[in-house]
Scaffold this motif. Sequence first.
Motif, PDB file in Angstrom:
ATOM      1  N   PHE A  37      -2.655  -2.922  -4.253  1.00 58.76           N
ATOM      2  CA  PHE A  37      -2.185  -2.962  -5.633  1.00 58.76           C
ATOM      3  C   PHE A  37      -2.745  -4.229  -6.270  1.00 58.76           C
ATOM      4  O   PHE A  37      -3.227  -5.131  -5.575  1.00 58.76           O
ATOM      5  N   GLU A  44       2.340  -5.204 -15.283  1.00 60.34           N
ATOM      6  CA  GLU A  44       3.027  -4.707 -14.102  1.00 60.34           C
ATOM      7  C   GLU A  44       2.040  -4.544 -12.944  1.00 60.34           C
ATOM      8  O   GLU A  44       0.837  -4.385 -13.153  1.00 60.34           O
ATOM      9  N   GLU A  46       0.009  -2.637 -10.399  1.00 64.45           N
ATOM     10  CA  GLU A  46      -0.532  -1.287 -10.478  1.00 64.45           C
ATOM     11  C   GLU A  46      -1.243  -0.882  -9.197  1.00 64.45           C
ATOM     12  O   GLU A  46      -1.846  -1.705  -8.502  1.00 64.45           O
ATOM     13  N   PHE A  47      -1.187   0.394  -8.925  1.00 62.74           N
ATOM     14  CA  PHE A  47      -1.825   0.973  -7.748  1.00 62.74           C
ATOM     15  C   PHE A  47      -3.346   0.915  -7.888  1.00 62.74           C
ATOM     16  O   PHE A  47      -3.896   1.180  -8.965  1.00 62.74           O
ATOM     17  N   ASP A  99       3.571   1.167   4.125  1.00 62.28           N
ATOM     18  CA  ASP A  99       4.783   1.974   4.125  1.00 62.28           C
ATOM     19  C   ASP A  99       4.620   3.106   5.144  1.00 62.28           C
ATOM     20  O   ASP A  99       3.559   3.715   5.215  1.00 62.28           O
ATOM     21  N   ARG A 104       5.142   7.337  -0.515  1.00 60.21           N
ATOM     22  CA  ARG A 104       5.587   6.147  -1.254  1.00 60.21           C
ATOM     23  C   ARG A 104       4.471   5.134  -1.490  1.00 60.21           C
ATOM     24  O   ARG A 104       4.624   4.226  -2.301  1.00 60.21           O
ATOM     25  N   THR A 106       1.761   4.921  -3.050  1.00 59.17           N
ATOM     26  CA  THR A 106       1.087   4.757  -4.341  1.00 59.17           C
ATOM     27  C   THR A 106       2.027   4.259  -5.432  1.00 59.17           C
ATOM     28  O   THR A 106       1.594   4.081  -6.578  1.00 59.17           O
ATOM     29  N   THR A 107       3.288   4.019  -5.096  1.00 61.70           N
ATOM     30  CA  THR A 107       4.284   3.608  -6.092  1.00 61.70           C
ATOM     31  C   THR A 107       4.863   2.246  -5.714  1.00 61.70           C
ATOM     32  O   THR A 107       5.553   2.113  -4.716  1.00 61.70           O
ATOM     33  N   ALA A 108       4.591   1.244  -6.538  1.00 63.44           N
ATOM     34  CA  ALA A 108       4.937  -0.136  -6.189  1.00 63.44           C
ATOM     35  C   ALA A 108       6.425  -0.318  -5.890  1.00 63.44           C
ATOM     36  O   ALA A 108       6.802  -0.998  -4.937  1.00 63.44           O
ATOM     37  N   ARG A 109       7.287   0.284  -6.681  1.00 69.04           N
ATOM     38  CA  ARG A 109       8.720   0.040  -6.521  1.00 69.04           C
ATOM     39  C   ARG A 109       9.269   0.662  -5.241  1.00 69.04           C
ATOM     40  O   ARG A 109      10.387   0.344  -4.827  1.00 69.04           O
ATOM     41  N   LEU A 110       8.489   1.536  -4.597  1.00 64.88           N
ATOM     42  CA  LEU A 110       8.954   2.210  -3.390  1.00 64.88           C
ATOM     43  C   LEU A 110       8.379   1.615  -2.107  1.00 64.88           C
ATOM     44  O   LEU A 110       8.874   1.910  -1.026  1.00 64.88           O
TER      45      LEU A 110
END
Length: 124
Positions: A37, A44, A46-47, A99, A104, A106-110
Amino acid sequence: QVQLVESGGGLVQAGGSLRLSCAASGRTFSNYAMGWFRQAPGKEREFVAAISWSGGITYYADSVKGRFTISRDNAKLTVYLQMNSLKPEDTAVYYCAADPAPARITTARLVERWGQGTQVTVSS
């Protein structure tokens, strides 16, 4: 659990190349999907790119397709990001991510695990 340490960032001119490395510790590295990321000032996180545990499946953000390549060496516990044809808009802190769930990565919050980040600066 996996611990992550990035390296390879630096200053490069537009059109140049850099290769980032992410060294992992922990015997479960091969069980993790890995990703990169980036986060520019005021933006923010980003992926950028992700790779499956086996290395057989890769994903890229549209902004880096054809220029960046993600790879991994499970024997060396390392994931790489080869960045070619760099642009000033690629300037950011780049973070390695891990992860156990590919859905998950590709999604920063996960994302479960993060490295400390390495700065990439592309001058025009």
